[in-house]
Design a protein around this motif. Sequence first.
Motif, PDB file in Angstrom:
ATOM      1  N   THR A   1     -30.087 -16.974  76.683  1.00  0.00           N
ATOM      2  CA  THR A   1     -29.655 -18.371  76.588  1.00  0.00           C
ATOM      3  C   THR A   1     -29.657 -18.831  75.132  1.00  0.00           C
ATOM      4  OG1 THR A   1     -30.923 -18.631  78.621  1.00  0.00           O
ATOM      5  CG2 THR A   1     -30.018 -20.633  77.660  1.00  0.00           C
ATOM      6  N   LEU A   2     -30.771 -18.563  74.456  1.00  0.00           N
ATOM      7  CA  LEU A   2     -30.870 -18.953  73.054  1.00  0.00           C
ATOM      8  C   LEU A   2     -29.905 -18.124  72.204  1.00  0.00           C
ATOM      9  CD1 LEU A   2     -32.225 -20.613  70.850  1.00  0.00           C
ATOM     10  CD2 LEU A   2     -34.037 -18.905  70.741  1.00  0.00           C
ATOM     11  N   GLU A   3     -29.787 -16.860  72.580  1.00  0.00           N
ATOM     12  CA  GLU A   3     -28.905 -15.960  71.855  1.00  0.00           C
ATOM     13  C   GLU A   3     -27.475 -16.501  71.861  1.00  0.00           C
ATOM     14  OE1 GLU A   3     -29.050 -12.073  73.643  1.00  0.00           O
ATOM     15  OE2 GLU A   3     -28.020 -11.243  71.917  1.00  0.00           O
ATOM     16  N   ASN A   4     -27.003 -16.868  73.039  1.00  0.00           N
ATOM     17  CA  ASN A   4     -25.632 -17.359  73.159  1.00  0.00           C
ATOM     18  C   ASN A   4     -25.435 -18.635  72.360  1.00  0.00           C
ATOM     19  OD1 ASN A   4     -24.948 -15.250  74.776  1.00  0.00           O
ATOM     20  ND2 ASN A   4     -25.452 -16.335  76.671  1.00  0.00           N
ATOM     21  N   GLU A   5     -26.449 -19.493  72.396  1.00  0.00           N
ATOM     22  CA  GLU A   5     -26.359 -20.753  71.664  1.00  0.00           C
ATOM     23  C   GLU A   5     -26.220 -20.472  70.171  1.00  0.00           C
ATOM     24  OE1 GLU A   5     -26.474 -23.868  73.424  1.00  0.00           O
ATOM     25  OE2 GLU A   5     -25.501 -24.241  71.499  1.00  0.00           O
ATOM     26  N   LEU A   6     -27.065 -19.555  69.649  1.00  0.00           N
ATOM     27  CA  LEU A   6     -27.032 -19.242  68.219  1.00  0.00           C
ATOM     28  C   LEU A   6     -25.694 -18.606  67.849  1.00  0.00           C
ATOM     29  CD1 LEU A   6     -30.663 -17.911  67.575  1.00  0.00           C
ATOM     30  CD2 LEU A   6     -29.696 -20.115  66.929  1.00  0.00           C
ATOM     31  N   LYS A   7     -25.214 -17.706  68.722  1.00  0.00           N
ATOM     32  CA  LYS A   7     -23.926 -17.053  68.459  1.00  0.00           C
ATOM     33  C   LYS A   7     -22.817 -18.082  68.303  1.00  0.00           C
ATOM     34  CE  LYS A   7     -24.343 -12.715  70.974  1.00  0.00           C
ATOM     35  NZ  LYS A   7     -23.934 -12.105  72.225  1.00  0.00           N
ATOM     36  N   GLN A   8     -22.807 -19.047  69.235  1.00  0.00           N
ATOM     37  CA  GLN A   8     -21.761 -20.069  69.191  1.00  0.00           C
ATOM     38  C   GLN A   8     -21.849 -20.891  67.916  1.00  0.00           C
ATOM     39  OE1 GLN A   8     -21.693 -22.517  72.695  1.00  0.00           O
ATOM     40  NE2 GLN A   8     -21.562 -20.725  74.042  1.00  0.00           N
ATOM     41  N   LEU A   9     -23.071 -21.242  67.530  1.00  0.00           N
ATOM     42  CA  LEU A   9     -23.247 -22.041  66.314  1.00  0.00           C
ATOM     43  C   LEU A   9     -22.756 -21.272  65.095  1.00  0.00           C
ATOM     44  CD1 LEU A   9     -26.742 -23.677  66.967  1.00  0.00           C
ATOM     45  CD2 LEU A   9     -24.510 -24.802  66.983  1.00  0.00           C
ATOM     46  N   ILE A  10     -23.065 -19.973  65.054  1.00  0.00           N
ATOM     47  CA  ILE A  10     -22.644 -19.153  63.918  1.00  0.00           C
ATOM     48  C   ILE A  10     -21.119 -19.093  63.872  1.00  0.00           C
ATOM     49  CG2 ILE A  10     -22.622 -16.815  62.970  1.00  0.00           C
ATOM     50  CD1 ILE A  10     -25.463 -16.492  64.200  1.00  0.00           C
ATOM     51  N   GLU A  11     -20.525 -18.926  65.043  1.00  0.00           N
ATOM     52  CA  GLU A  11     -19.074 -18.847  65.126  1.00  0.00           C
ATOM     53  C   GLU A  11     -18.416 -20.120  64.579  1.00  0.00           C
ATOM     54  OE1 GLU A  11     -16.943 -18.040  69.012  1.00  0.00           O
ATOM     55  OE2 GLU A  11     -18.223 -16.249  68.710  1.00  0.00           O
ATOM     56  N   LYS A  12     -19.018 -21.267  64.907  1.00  0.00           N
ATOM     57  CA  LYS A  12     -18.441 -22.535  64.451  1.00  0.00           C
ATOM     58  C   LYS A  12     -18.935 -22.903  63.060  1.00  0.00           C
ATOM     59  CE  LYS A  12     -18.632 -24.371  69.134  1.00  0.00           C
ATOM     60  NZ  LYS A  12     -19.639 -25.119  69.894  1.00  0.00           N
ATOM     61  N   ASN A  13     -19.697 -22.005  62.466  1.00  0.00           N
ATOM     62  CA  ASN A  13     -20.250 -22.239  61.136  1.00  0.00           C
ATOM     63  C   ASN A  13     -21.190 -23.446  61.079  1.00  0.00           C
ATOM     64  OD1 ASN A  13     -20.605 -21.334  58.577  1.00  0.00           O
ATOM     65  ND2 ASN A  13     -18.837 -22.387  57.711  1.00  0.00           N
ATOM     66  N   PHE A  14     -21.822 -23.782  62.203  1.00  0.00           N
ATOM     67  CA  PHE A  14     -22.899 -24.780  62.189  1.00  0.00           C
ATOM     68  C   PHE A  14     -24.204 -24.029  61.956  1.00  0.00           C
ATOM     69  CE2 PHE A  14     -20.388 -27.586  65.371  1.00  0.00           C
ATOM     70  CZ  PHE A  14     -19.621 -28.081  64.328  1.00  0.00           C
ATOM     71  N   VAL A  15     -24.507 -23.797  60.675  1.00  0.00           N
ATOM     72  CA  VAL A  15     -25.611 -22.883  60.415  1.00  0.00           C
ATOM     73  C   VAL A  15     -26.851 -23.572  59.849  1.00  0.00           C
ATOM     74  CG1 VAL A  15     -24.271 -20.783  60.251  1.00  0.00           C
ATOM     75  CG2 VAL A  15     -24.491 -22.243  58.241  1.00  0.00           C
ATOM     76  N   HIS A  16     -26.843 -24.902  59.819  1.00  0.00           N
ATOM     77  CA  HIS A  16     -28.081 -25.608  59.460  1.00  0.00           C
ATOM     78  C   HIS A  16     -28.761 -25.974  60.767  1.00  0.00           C
ATOM     79  CE1 HIS A  16     -26.607 -26.852  55.192  1.00  0.00           C
ATOM     80  NE2 HIS A  16     -26.672 -25.546  55.384  1.00  0.00           N
ATOM     81  N   ILE A  17     -29.734 -25.152  61.120  1.00  0.00           N
ATOM     82  CA  ILE A  17     -30.295 -25.274  62.463  1.00  0.00           C
ATOM     83  C   ILE A  17     -31.789 -25.564  62.415  1.00  0.00           C
ATOM     84  CG2 ILE A  17     -30.656 -24.049  64.648  1.00  0.00           C
ATOM     85  CD1 ILE A  17     -28.239 -22.239  63.726  1.00  0.00           C
ATOM     86  N   VAL A  18     -32.176 -26.577  63.178  1.00  0.00           N
ATOM     87  CA  VAL A  18     -33.606 -26.822  63.358  1.00  0.00           C
ATOM     88  C   VAL A  18     -33.933 -26.563  64.829  1.00  0.00           C
ATOM     89  CG1 VAL A  18     -35.418 -28.567  63.439  1.00  0.00           C
ATOM     90  CG2 VAL A  18     -33.858 -28.475  61.482  1.00  0.00           C
ATOM     91  N   VAL A  19     -34.910 -25.706  65.043  1.00  0.00           N
ATOM     92  CA  VAL A  19     -35.358 -25.492  66.410  1.00  0.00           C
ATOM     93  C   VAL A  19     -36.607 -26.340  66.629  1.00  0.00           C
ATOM     94  CG1 VAL A  19     -36.309 -23.827  68.026  1.00  0.00           C
ATOM     95  CG2 VAL A  19     -34.370 -23.193  66.588  1.00  0.00           C
ATOM     96  N   ASN A  20     -36.483 -27.334  67.500  1.00  0.00           N
ATOM     97  CA  ASN A  20     -37.634 -28.182  67.808  1.00  0.00           C
ATOM     98  C   ASN A  20     -38.368 -27.583  69.004  1.00  0.00           C
ATOM     99  OD1 ASN A  20     -39.414 -30.110  68.833  1.00  0.00           O
ATOM    100  ND2 ASN A  20     -38.200 -31.786  67.945  1.00  0.00           N
ATOM    101  N   GLY A  21     -39.554 -27.057  68.737  1.00  0.00           N
ATOM    102  CA  GLY A  21     -40.275 -26.314  69.768  1.00  0.00           C
ATOM    103  C   GLY A  21     -41.341 -27.128  70.480  1.00  0.00           C
ATOM    104  N   SER A  22     -41.224 -28.450  70.437  1.00  0.00           N
ATOM    105  CA  SER A  22     -42.307 -29.251  71.034  1.00  0.00           C
ATOM    106  C   SER A  22     -42.410 -29.024  72.542  1.00  0.00           C
ATOM    107  CB  SER A  22     -42.116 -30.731  70.727  1.00  0.00           C
ATOM    108  OG  SER A  22     -40.883 -31.154  71.276  1.00  0.00           O
ATOM    109  N   GLY A  23     -41.312 -28.593  73.170  1.00  0.00           N
ATOM    110  CA  GLY A  23     -41.368 -28.358  74.613  1.00  0.00           C
ATOM    111  C   GLY A  23     -41.547 -26.901  74.973  1.00  0.00           C
TER     112      GLY A  23
END
Lengths: 569, 114
Positions: free
Chosen positions: B30-52
């Motif tokens: 699930t996370l893998e696919n999300e990251l792949k999509q972001l990379i593809e769209k060049n949205f590469v400034h990513i913050v992972v909020n792990g509070s949950g």
Amino acid sequence: MPLSNVKDDERKSRFGLRTLLDTSRLLIESHDIDFILNNLLLISMGKLMVNRAAILWFHPKKNVHTVRTFKGRHSLPDEVAIRREPFKKQATALCADHPELEHICKHGFELLIAIRNSERHLGFLALGPKMDRSQVTSEEVEVLESLVFMSAIAVSNSELVSELRSANRKLDYKIQELFTLFDLSKSFNASIDREEIKRIFKFTLLGQLFVRRFFLVTQRRGQPLVESQNGLGMELNRDQMQVLFELDRNIIMVDDGLRQKHPFLERAQIHLILKINNEGQEPAVIGLGKRANGVEFEQTDLNFLISLGNLALMSIQKTYLLEDQIEKERMEEELSIARAIQQRLLPDDPPETPNLEIAATNIPSYQVGGDYYDLISDDSRNLTMAIADVTGKGVPASLLMANLQSVLHILQPFEIGLVEATGQINSLIYQNTPSDKFISFFWGRYFHEKRKLRYVNAGHNPPLLFRRGSEPQQLSEGGVLLGAMPTMMPYKEQEVLLQKDDVIVMYTDGVTEAICGDEEYDEHRLIACVQKRLDQHPEEIMKAIIADVTAFCDNQFNDDLTLIVCKIV
Amino acid sequence: MSKFEIRKRSKSEVTILDIYGELDAHTAPTLENELKQLIEKNFVHIVVNGSGLEYISSAGLGVFMAYIEDIRSQDGDIKIASLKPKVFNVFDLLGFPTLYDIVENEEEAVTRFK
């Protein structure tokens, strides 16, 4: 002693005590060695008004001291050799008093105080000359020694604490590793999807060990196979995989020698190779690049990797076994369908024929077999009886049997003689089969009005004609096996005039070659079995033969068994 | 009910992934696919909020490792924020703090991109 001097001494000594008290409080709370030593320098310098001080730290392996921390200027080299004889009886030595400490003097230090705990020597506190050039007093030395003593204890404590911390952290790491392995074995066990197993393997290498570059090579039926790889920038070829399997150790750190010998290791930047041997299974090889955080693999990492490799390999092999099993079941299902089809090629109930009672059966030993029989009635209710045995067993034999069946049914309607028909069948079978496939074949046509049988025997076990009061007669006239050679000479046809109560038994070698120990059932047992029952119905004679053969070979048939029994009435 | 979930938000140029539940071998894709999509769209400034995030296995950590090179080669980064102590401990034990920005809270993570 003047009063003022006494007061002064008291003041100084109180000052000394306060210093010690402050220091001890500070030290008890601190577990940072550098802080402790720094503090020791600062207090000593302030106390004696010295503008140059250093901690010289001892390295037992090299037997030298290095400058661990210092204040003020100094010209000490990186490593200093200090003879420790002057410190045997006392902790403090004035460098000027000891010729062997002269080199310390030269670098601008006057006083050395040994820092030691109950177990070992830790180093020295080195102090330069006092700024007012006065001599260091014995009280001052006493305070300094106390400071050093307390600091030494604090250093030991903090060493202990940091050892405990590191042991704790190692333990935490170990527990985490175990959790990972536990998790993995659960995931691997639950998964029959090879791709998922490989994905978990990859992410675990990445997440647990920061290994981005790796390959996992297994063997499948003796052939090397890249099961998974990442970041190599190349494909391993067969020879390279072979090299990996031939490496003589289970854990190999790739060195220059190995890289020169096998340049692909250099190209793929492989740093560590592990061979995984599962008991009784085909082995695997894992190659790993360096870790992304630059940390070298330690023994615990190797243990973890081997466990991970074992788990992954076992799970991958499990998926293959499962696939083999599914494939086998699919084959068996197809075979049982084939068998149903084949059974339908055999006649259902024998056609009603005047003056003839008849029984027939086929018992395949494999799921599909090469035996065949047929009973076909024509318009005038004359009966064609055929029995055949295809060489070999299983699917190839059954295909040929089906071929024979269709030829026979196509030829049947045409009223051509047995001789010509047999010749044509032979030609067709000869064309359709490889040279090592034959069919032994017997067929006959029973003309009920005249109670006569015309037959051709193409290399089949001769059917037996039983007539009361005489020896059984073999029906063997005919020619060679079908499919052995082109039809050069016509097959010979024989005509037999039959009498009421004559019994004919047609059979395949499944009957006579049934085995008990080294002995075959053989024709003579068959004859004996039938001879006793000539007055019975063919159905009963047939059942008796089957029961006799079954008992003889203890139900261990390794060939198809086919019987046609008929009786003239 | 899925035991792992991602919700996506944006804060100026930064994509924030709120992750919930357990990140392990099974939920990693699930996370893998999300990251792949972001990379593809060049949205590469990513913050992972792990509070949950309640649990992470090393296969879950592997996902971060698997895409960080791609992301950094596009001048981006993954910053990890607001981890629970138990989860942070796993990151820490395996040495992630030397390779990743792991920060106290989301605001700080976002600021680090500026």
